[in-house]
Design a protein around this motif. Sequence first.
Motif, mmCIF file in Angstrom:
data_model
loop_
_atom_site.group_PDB
_atom_site.id
_atom_site.type_symbol
_atom_site.label_atom_id
_atom_site.label_comp_id
_atom_site.label_asym_id
_atom_site.label_seq_id
_atom_site.Cartn_x
_atom_site.Cartn_y
_atom_site.Cartn_z
ATOM 1 N N GLN A 3 0.943 -1.422 0.026
ATOM 2 C CA GLN A 3 0.375 -0.146 0.389
ATOM 3 C C GLN A 3 0.977 1.531 0.134
ATOM 4 O O GLN A 3 2.215 1.049 0.372
ATOM 5 C CB GLN A 3 -0.897 -0.007 1.150
ATOM 6 C CG GLN A 3 0.012 -0.582 2.638
ATOM 7 C CD GLN A 3 -0.974 -0.300 3.667
ATOM 8 O OE1 GLN A 3 -1.209 0.238 4.319
ATOM 9 N NE2 GLN A 3 -1.741 -1.674 3.474
ATOM 10 N N LEU A 4 0.052 2.255 -0.126
ATOM 11 C CA LEU A 4 0.836 3.425 -0.952
ATOM 12 C C LEU A 4 0.762 4.671 1.095
ATOM 13 O O LEU A 4 -0.722 4.643 1.344
ATOM 14 C CB LEU A 4 0.162 4.525 -1.388
ATOM 15 C CG LEU A 4 1.339 5.893 -1.620
ATOM 16 C CD1 LEU A 4 2.734 5.505 -1.793
ATOM 17 C CD2 LEU A 4 0.978 6.275 -2.230
ATOM 18 N N CYS A 5 1.718 4.904 2.004
ATOM 19 C CA CYS A 5 1.643 4.782 3.392
ATOM 20 C C CYS A 5 2.595 6.293 2.998
ATOM 21 O O CYS A 5 3.491 6.283 3.150
ATOM 22 C CB CYS A 5 1.598 3.574 4.030
ATOM 23 S SG CYS A 5 1.192 3.766 5.799
ATOM 24 N N LYS A 6 2.286 7.043 4.905
ATOM 25 C CA LYS A 6 2.281 8.021 5.573
ATOM 26 C C LYS A 6 3.889 7.518 6.291
ATOM 27 O O LYS A 6 3.438 6.898 7.165
ATOM 28 C CB LYS A 6 2.487 9.330 5.229
ATOM 29 C CG LYS A 6 2.822 10.296 6.564
ATOM 30 C CD LYS A 6 1.842 11.453 6.885
ATOM 31 C CE LYS A 6 1.425 12.623 4.938
ATOM 32 N NZ LYS A 6 1.157 14.046 5.972
ATOM 33 N N GLY A 7 5.180 7.845 6.468
ATOM 34 C CA GLY A 7 5.788 7.370 7.329
ATOM 35 C C GLY A 7 5.205 7.432 9.083
ATOM 36 O O GLY A 7 5.352 6.169 9.620
ATOM 37 N N ASN A 8 4.387 8.455 9.619
ATOM 38 C CA ASN A 8 3.678 8.766 10.749
ATOM 39 C C ASN A 8 2.650 7.771 10.476
ATOM 40 O O ASN A 8 2.456 7.018 12.014
ATOM 41 C CB ASN A 8 3.078 10.371 11.237
ATOM 42 C CG ASN A 8 4.297 10.862 11.311
ATOM 43 O OD1 ASN A 8 5.243 11.360 11.437
ATOM 44 N ND2 ASN A 8 3.792 12.215 10.738
ATOM 45 N N VAL A 9 2.124 7.241 9.797
ATOM 46 C CA VAL A 9 0.685 6.301 9.632
ATOM 47 C C VAL A 9 1.134 4.635 10.080
ATOM 48 O O VAL A 9 1.274 3.845 10.444
ATOM 49 C CB VAL A 9 -0.064 6.564 8.079
ATOM 50 C CG1 VAL A 9 -0.984 5.570 8.254
ATOM 51 C CG2 VAL A 9 -0.361 8.326 8.647
ATOM 52 N N ALA A 10 2.513 4.287 8.731
ATOM 53 C CA ALA A 10 3.253 3.623 8.802
ATOM 54 C C ALA A 10 3.616 2.987 10.426
ATOM 55 O O ALA A 10 3.655 1.747 10.481
ATOM 56 C CB ALA A 10 4.212 3.313 7.797
ATOM 57 N N GLY A 169 11.108 15.320 9.879
ATOM 58 C CA GLY A 169 9.841 14.857 10.260
ATOM 59 C C GLY A 169 9.762 14.571 8.441
ATOM 60 O O GLY A 169 8.810 14.786 7.761
ATOM 61 N N PHE A 170 10.861 14.495 7.954
ATOM 62 C CA PHE A 170 10.934 14.378 6.015
ATOM 63 C C PHE A 170 10.493 12.915 6.445
ATOM 64 O O PHE A 170 9.495 12.060 5.186
ATOM 65 C CB PHE A 170 11.966 13.923 5.882
ATOM 66 C CG PHE A 170 12.204 15.795 4.503
ATOM 67 C CD1 PHE A 170 12.081 15.757 4.154
ATOM 68 C CD2 PHE A 170 13.452 16.441 5.750
ATOM 69 C CE1 PHE A 170 12.270 17.085 4.014
ATOM 70 C CE2 PHE A 170 13.375 17.754 5.431
ATOM 71 C CZ PHE A 170 13.125 18.263 4.555
ATOM 72 N N VAL A 171 10.785 12.159 7.216
ATOM 73 C CA VAL A 171 10.645 11.019 7.074
ATOM 74 C C VAL A 171 8.745 10.572 7.513
ATOM 75 O O VAL A 171 8.222 9.869 7.230
ATOM 76 C CB VAL A 171 11.760 9.803 7.637
ATOM 77 C CG1 VAL A 171 11.352 8.071 7.464
ATOM 78 C CG2 VAL A 171 13.026 9.484 7.315
ATOM 79 N N GLY A 172 8.848 10.953 8.743
ATOM 80 C CA GLY A 172 7.637 11.293 9.051
ATOM 81 C C GLY A 172 6.444 11.320 8.309
ATOM 82 O O GLY A 172 5.374 10.660 7.965
ATOM 83 N N GLN A 173 6.975 11.966 7.323
ATOM 84 C CA GLN A 173 5.761 13.364 6.614
ATOM 85 C C GLN A 173 5.855 12.408 5.040
ATOM 86 O O GLN A 173 4.741 12.225 4.475
ATOM 87 C CB GLN A 173 5.639 15.012 5.948
ATOM 88 C CG GLN A 173 5.717 15.273 7.776
ATOM 89 C CD GLN A 173 4.296 15.469 8.102
ATOM 90 O OE1 GLN A 173 3.502 15.230 7.070
ATOM 91 N NE2 GLN A 173 3.409 15.059 9.557
ATOM 92 N N MET A 174 6.829 11.880 4.413
ATOM 93 C CA MET A 174 6.942 10.569 2.652
ATOM 94 C C MET A 174 5.334 9.556 3.299
ATOM 95 O O MET A 174 5.238 9.534 3.989
ATOM 96 C CB MET A 174 8.260 10.717 3.262
ATOM 97 C CG MET A 174 8.463 9.709 3.817
ATOM 98 S SD MET A 174 10.673 9.136 3.040
ATOM 99 C CE MET A 174 11.674 10.589 2.589
ATOM 100 N N MET A 175 5.575 10.091 1.388
ATOM 101 C CA MET A 175 4.256 8.827 1.574
ATOM 102 C C MET A 175 5.387 7.924 0.260
ATOM 103 O O MET A 175 5.595 7.918 -0.522
ATOM 104 C CB MET A 175 3.490 9.157 0.361
ATOM 105 C CG MET A 175 2.103 9.535 1.527
ATOM 106 S SD MET A 175 1.242 10.284 0.741
ATOM 107 C CE MET A 175 0.343 9.114 1.269
ATOM 108 N N GLU A 176 5.539 6.878 0.612
ATOM 109 C CA GLU A 176 6.088 5.454 0.045
ATOM 110 C C GLU A 176 5.163 4.159 0.041
ATOM 111 O O GLU A 176 4.228 4.099 1.025
ATOM 112 C CB GLU A 176 7.786 5.079 1.148
ATOM 113 C CG GLU A 176 8.737 6.558 0.605
ATOM 114 C CD GLU A 176 10.036 6.372 0.551
ATOM 115 O OE1 GLU A 176 10.638 6.424 0.522
ATOM 116 O OE2 GLU A 176 9.769 5.247 2.099
ATOM 117 N N PRO A 177 5.621 3.574 -0.702
ATOM 118 C CA PRO A 177 4.700 2.094 -0.741
ATOM 119 C C PRO A 177 5.342 1.425 0.460
ATOM 120 O O PRO A 177 6.724 1.391 1.202
ATOM 121 C CB PRO A 177 5.501 0.896 -1.630
ATOM 122 C CG PRO A 177 6.180 2.326 -2.968
ATOM 123 C CD PRO A 177 6.770 3.210 -1.692
#
Length: 350
Positions: A3-10, A169-177
Amino acid sequence: MRQLCKGNVAVIKGAVLAGCRAYYGYPITPASEVAEAAALYFPEVGGTFVQAESETASINMVYGAASAGVRVMTASSGPGLSLMQEGISYLAGAELPCVIVDVMRGGPGLGNIAPEQSDYFAMVKGGGHGNYRNLVVAPASVQEMADLTILAFELADRYRNPAIVLTDGFVGQMMEPLDLSYREILAPEKPWAVKGTAETRKNMISSIFLEADDLEAHQRRMEAKYMRAQQAETRWEEYRTEDAELIVVGYGIVSRVLRSAVDEARKQGMRVGLFRPITLWPFPSKQLAATTLRAGKALVVELSNGQMVEDVRLAVNGQRPIEFYGRGGGNVPSVEELLTKMEEQMPAAV
């Protein structure tokens, strides 16, 4: 499941898969999506989400849930973590497992909401009072935000200690598979948990030891488990270090930019390799020292005025030169910027 997900959600998806069922926290940029995801997903698995009235309240709620034997977590950013320091010291002193996520922003004080890496000292060195350590992992991708959160819960249970997921904040906010798979949830042994029985008074959770010898003995027991963690739990990643003449060292978003810079440097004939600490405590000192000694020199890059660089210098112990380059305020160095710094540090051609 991909799935495509934001770091903070992951982070929260990883926590649910790890068996965490309680979240107490207070939203703060750039970590607010952690609380939002917890509010969405925890009730769906029979868990508890509470937005506390403050970060101080939330860490004490974490203390209470951990005392009852619940897998529990919270999340915040720099100003919130500052308010939690006393509670983190209490959790460590009472040997209670929990996971705390720090999505770093600029400081000191309120600073700004842009990403930084200036909470390293507070989290890795233990910003609260007393003789204790935090177990600290440092994700560099959305996938690792989930995977290392799962690891953090395992380490917290194994050593009965707070474990920190330290990201920016970059890793928390970015979206990746993000790839997730169902996993068996193994219930932790809970010999510390307060029970609602007549035996409760014999099993109270506390970090106070009124006699000096009792406190010293408790500190020695804690010291012994931290020494075990140093032997067993270091994790790191090396990239193109086999023939490197210069080792660049970074974690979080910086390690990703450094990886691209290493590839570009190789195209230009510079023999550069990357060393990325995955556990910031215990720090992979022996492995970093061996890699740096083989190469001859290291360049540490951080989004701060220089914090992790102190651990790198301690690891190498003066046997090789360690240079530093830092950016602050939410600025991230570009690949071109890092290439210039690498070129400056390369050994002169004979």
